[in-house]
Design an enzyme around this catalytic site. Sequence first.
Site, PDB file in Angstrom:
ATOM      1  N   ARG A 108       0.845  -1.191   0.000  1.00 59.06           N
ATOM      2  CA  ARG A 108       0.000   0.000   0.000  1.00 59.06           C
ATOM      3  C   ARG A 108       0.883   1.245   0.000  1.00 59.06           C
ATOM      4  NH1 ARG A 108      -1.875   0.667   4.445  1.00 59.06           N
ATOM      5  NH2 ARG A 108      -1.262  -1.188   5.598  1.00 59.06           N
ATOM      6  N   TYR A 158      -1.508  -3.487  -6.707  1.00 58.62           N
ATOM      7  CA  TYR A 158      -1.366  -4.159  -5.401  1.00 58.62           C
ATOM      8  C   TYR A 158      -2.713  -4.226  -4.666  1.00 58.62           C
ATOM      9  CZ  TYR A 158      -0.349  -5.157  -0.594  1.00 58.62           C
ATOM     10  OH  TYR A 158      -0.385  -5.725   0.657  1.00 58.62           O
ATOM     11  N   LYS A 218      -9.695  -2.268   1.481  1.00 55.13           N
ATOM     12  CA  LYS A 218      -9.382  -1.121   2.338  1.00 55.13           C
ATOM     13  C   LYS A 218     -10.165   0.131   1.917  1.00 55.13           C
ATOM     14  CE  LYS A 218      -6.177  -3.491   4.493  1.00 55.13           C
ATOM     15  NZ  LYS A 218      -6.432  -3.978   5.854  1.00 55.13           N
ATOM     16  N   HIS A 262     -10.900  -2.236  11.382  1.00 52.26           N
ATOM     17  CA  HIS A 262      -9.791  -3.078  10.903  1.00 52.26           C
ATOM     18  C   HIS A 262      -9.589  -4.201  11.927  1.00 52.26           C
ATOM     19  CE1 HIS A 262      -5.258  -3.149   9.574  1.00 52.26           C
ATOM     20  NE2 HIS A 262      -5.974  -3.985   8.867  1.00 52.26           N
ATOM     21  N   SER A 270      -1.263  -3.602  10.628  1.00 47.82           N
ATOM     22  CA  SER A 270      -0.868  -4.578   9.612  1.00 47.82           C
ATOM     23  C   SER A 270       0.334  -5.399  10.072  1.00 47.82           C
ATOM     24  CB  SER A 270      -0.490  -3.846   8.326  1.00 47.82           C
ATOM     25  OG  SER A 270      -1.546  -3.010   7.957  1.00 47.82           O
ATOM     26  N   CYS A 317       0.687  -7.749  12.340  1.00 44.91           N
ATOM     27  CA  CYS A 317       0.886  -8.086  13.751  1.00 44.91           C
ATOM     28  C   CYS A 317       0.269  -9.448  14.047  1.00 44.91           C
ATOM     29  CB  CYS A 317       0.246  -7.043  14.657  1.00 44.91           C
ATOM     30  SG  CYS A 317       1.199  -5.528  14.767  1.00 44.91           S
ATOM     31  N   ASP A 338      -9.557  -9.620   8.765  1.00 48.34           N
ATOM     32  CA  ASP A 338      -9.061  -8.259   8.519  1.00 48.34           C
ATOM     33  C   ASP A 338     -10.064  -7.143   8.831  1.00 48.34           C
ATOM     34  OD1 ASP A 338      -6.871  -6.640   7.662  1.00 48.34           O
ATOM     35  OD2 ASP A 338      -7.845  -6.304   5.736  1.00 48.34           O
ATOM     36  N   ASN A 351       6.394  -8.723   1.874  1.00 49.85           N
ATOM     37  CA  ASN A 351       4.941  -8.482   1.829  1.00 49.85           C
ATOM     38  C   ASN A 351       4.296  -9.331   0.731  1.00 49.85           C
ATOM     39  OD1 ASN A 351       2.550  -7.234   2.776  1.00 49.85           O
ATOM     40  ND2 ASN A 351       2.642  -5.717   1.118  1.00 49.85           N
ATOM     41  N   SER A 352       4.888 -10.483   0.414  1.00 48.66           N
ATOM     42  CA  SER A 352       4.240 -11.362  -0.576  1.00 48.66           C
ATOM     43  C   SER A 352       2.948 -11.892   0.038  1.00 48.66           C
ATOM     44  CB  SER A 352       5.173 -12.501  -0.989  1.00 48.66           C
ATOM     45  OG  SER A 352       5.674 -13.169   0.141  1.00 48.66           O
ATOM     46  N   ARG A 353       1.982 -12.184  -0.806  1.00 48.89           N
ATOM     47  CA  ARG A 353       0.622 -12.433  -0.311  1.00 48.89           C
ATOM     48  C   ARG A 353      -0.002 -13.676  -0.919  1.00 48.89           C
ATOM     49  NH1 ARG A 353      -1.812  -8.566   3.430  1.00 48.89           N
ATOM     50  NH2 ARG A 353      -0.200  -7.006   3.675  1.00 48.89           N
ATOM     51  N   ASN A 393      -1.507 -18.102  22.130  1.00 46.42           N
ATOM     52  CA  ASN A 393      -2.267 -16.882  22.412  1.00 46.42           C
ATOM     53  C   ASN A 393      -3.671 -17.206  22.933  1.00 46.42           C
ATOM     54  OD1 ASN A 393      -0.119 -15.308  21.689  1.00 46.42           O
ATOM     55  ND2 ASN A 393      -0.787 -15.006  19.580  1.00 46.42           N
TER      56      ASN A 393
HETATM   57  C1  OXD Z   1      -3.036  -4.557   5.540  1.00 46.64           C
HETATM   58  C2  OXD Z   1      -3.680  -5.691   4.879  1.00 46.64           C
HETATM   59  O1  OXD Z   1      -2.049  -4.029   5.026  1.00 46.64           O
HETATM   60  O2  OXD Z   1      -4.616  -6.261   5.465  1.00 46.64           O
HETATM   61  O3  OXD Z   1      -3.504  -4.174   6.634  1.00 46.64           O
HETATM   62  O4  OXD Z   1      -3.293  -6.048   3.759  1.00 46.64           O
HETATM   63 MN    MN Z   2      -5.265  -5.226   7.213  1.00 49.27          MN
END
Ligand code: OXD
Ligand code: MN
Length: 580
Positions: free
Chosen positions: A70, A198, A207, A227, A249, A251, A276, A363-365, A492
Site C-alpha cells: 500500500r 497491489y 481497504k 480493521h 498490519s 501483527c 481483517d 509483503n508477498s501475499r 495466544n
Molecule cells: C493490511 C492488509 O495491510 O490487510 O492491513 O493487507
Molecule cells: Mn489489514
Amino acid sequence: MTARLQALSEWVAEVSKLTQPDQIHWCTGTREEYDTFVSEMLLSGDLLELNQENYPNCYLHRSDPKDVARVEHLTYVCSKSEIEAGPNNNWMDPVEAKDLMLGFFSGCMKGRTMYVIPYCMGPLGSPYSRYGVELTDSAYVVANMFLMTRMGNEALAHIEQTGSFIKGLHSIGELDPERRYIMHFPEELTIMSYGSGYGGNALLGKKCHALRIASYQARTEGWLAEHMLIVGVENPEGEIHYLACAFPSQCGKTNLAMLIPPKSQKGWKVWTLGDDIAWMHLDDEGRLRAINPEAGLFGVVPGTNQKTNPNAYETIRHDTIFTNVAVTAENDPWWEDKETGEAAVDWQGRSYDTKSGPAAHPNSRFTVSAKNNPSYSSLAEAPEGVPITAVVFGGRRSELTPLVYQAKDWAHGVLVGASVASETTAAATGEVGIVRRDPMAMKPFCGYNFADYWRHWLSFEDRSDKLPKIFHVNWFRRDTDGRLLWPGFGENLRVLRWVIDRCEGRVDADTLPIGYLPKAETIDIEGIDVSPNTLEQLLAVDPQQWREEMDHIGEYLQSYGDRLPDRLSAEHKKIVQALS
Ligand code: OXD
Ligand code: MN
C-alpha cells in the site's frame, strides 16, 4: 433495464468514454468465468502455473517490483473540507483531485478490456451488507475480487433492488509510482485508484470501500467499520464467545483468526469469521453484532508454516493466487520460514542468490477463498452476524505494554484503542521498525477525522448497556537481550481465555492506573516455556515508562485540537493523575 441499473450503465458508459477500452466485460462471478480469466492470464504471462500436483489450481503473479505494498503517502481522503478528513489523512480538494485523476484516466484503457465487477461486501442479502461496482482494466484484480468478495450476477441483482452502490474506478495505468494515487471521495461514495495493481490499492472492496468509505458511512448511520479480525472461541463445553480484534498490519491478525489450539488446550476450538475487517452494528437488544464484509483472505505469506499457522498452511495448498513469492526447483511456491524445500527462483523471477535479500518479498501475499479454511465458521455467512463479547486492541511493542490488560469501562477502552501504537512493518512502503501511533489500527484506513471517529466510538456508551468489554494485548514484548517473552501463535489462546474469563466475571484482576491486570495465577502457563518470572516480566507495568507514554499519547491527542472530545481528554487526565 430498470431505472436503477440504468444509472449504473450510464456511469459505465461515461467511464468508457473517458478511458476508451477496446471492450467491456460485465462479470458474472461464475467459477467458469474465473477459470477463463486464469487461462487468459496464463497466456498473457500475468499468472504463472505452479506445480499442479502439489498445489492444484495455484498460480503465481509477479508484480512490478515497485508495486508491492500500500502507498499511504499517495492515498487521499478528498472530503469537501480539509478538517473533515483530519490530520490523520492526506487531503486534496475534491475538484482538484478529480481533475488530476480524470487526466490520468483519459484514454488509459485503450487496447485493454474494462471489467465491470458488481460486488457485495457482507453475506448476500444481509441488512448489514453494502454493495459496490469496481471498473478495472486488470484481469488480476478481477480474479482476486472473485476470491475476496461475493461478486457477479447475484450482487448485481441486489444492487438493482437497493439502488445504491459505491463507485470504484481503477486502472493499473503505467504502474508508474510517479503517476499513482488512491483517492477517496466519501461524500460522493466514490473511489478512484490509478497506477497500482497491489491488493490494498487495487481491490477496491477491501481497504478503500470496506474501511475508508464504510467508516464514513458507519458514522452517519450509527455503526462501526473496523480493521478487526473476528474469531469464535469455543470452550470444552461447546459455548462460543466471539471476539473482534484490531491490530496494525502484520501483527498476526491472520494467524490469530486461524489459530489452532495447541494439544495442551484440550477441548478448545477456534472458528474463523474474518481476518481483517469487521462491520459492527447494535442489534435490537443493544448487543454489538459483527459481520465480515469479505469472502476471502489476502494474507502475508512469509512466516506461514505448519507450526505458526497450520490452518493457513492447509488453506493455501489449493485454489490460491500467490503474489511475489519465490519458487522451488519443483515449481512449488516458497517463502521464508516455510520450513520445507528451498528457493530456486526469487520473487522477481531471478535465479535465487542468498545475497540479494529474501527470496519471497516480505509483503508477498496469498489470495484465497475463506471457504478453503478448515476452521471457517458456519456463522460467517449468517446475515445477522455474531454477538461480540470482547473487543481486543493490540500492537507490536518490544517494551512497555503488558501481555494483556482490560480497560475499566467503554470510554477508557476508547482511549486504549486511540492509544494503539506499533512498530512499523513491510505491509506499507516506508521505514520498518519505528513506533507509530495507529489508533484502533485504523491510521491508514479511517475515512474521516479521527477526533470525530473517537466521538462516534464514545457515543455507543449512551446507546447500550450491553457493550463488549475492551482489552489490549501485546504478543511482542522482549527481554533485555531482545528475546520474545511470549511464545505467541497457538498459545495466544491462553490469553483469549483470560479475556473471556473476565467477561464472564470468573476471575479477579489487579486494579492499576492503566487498567485491570491479570493476577499471575489466572493465566495458564502450564506446559509452555514461560516461567513464573517471565510471566511477571510480561505483566510488568513500569510507572515511569507509562508516564512518558501517557505524555506522548497526550501530545498526540492534542494534535487534533478543538475537535478532540472532552470525554477522551478526561479519560487521559484520569490515568495521568493515577500514575503520578
Ligand atoms: C493490511 C492488509 O495491510 O490487510 O492491513 O493487507
Ligand atoms: Mn489489514
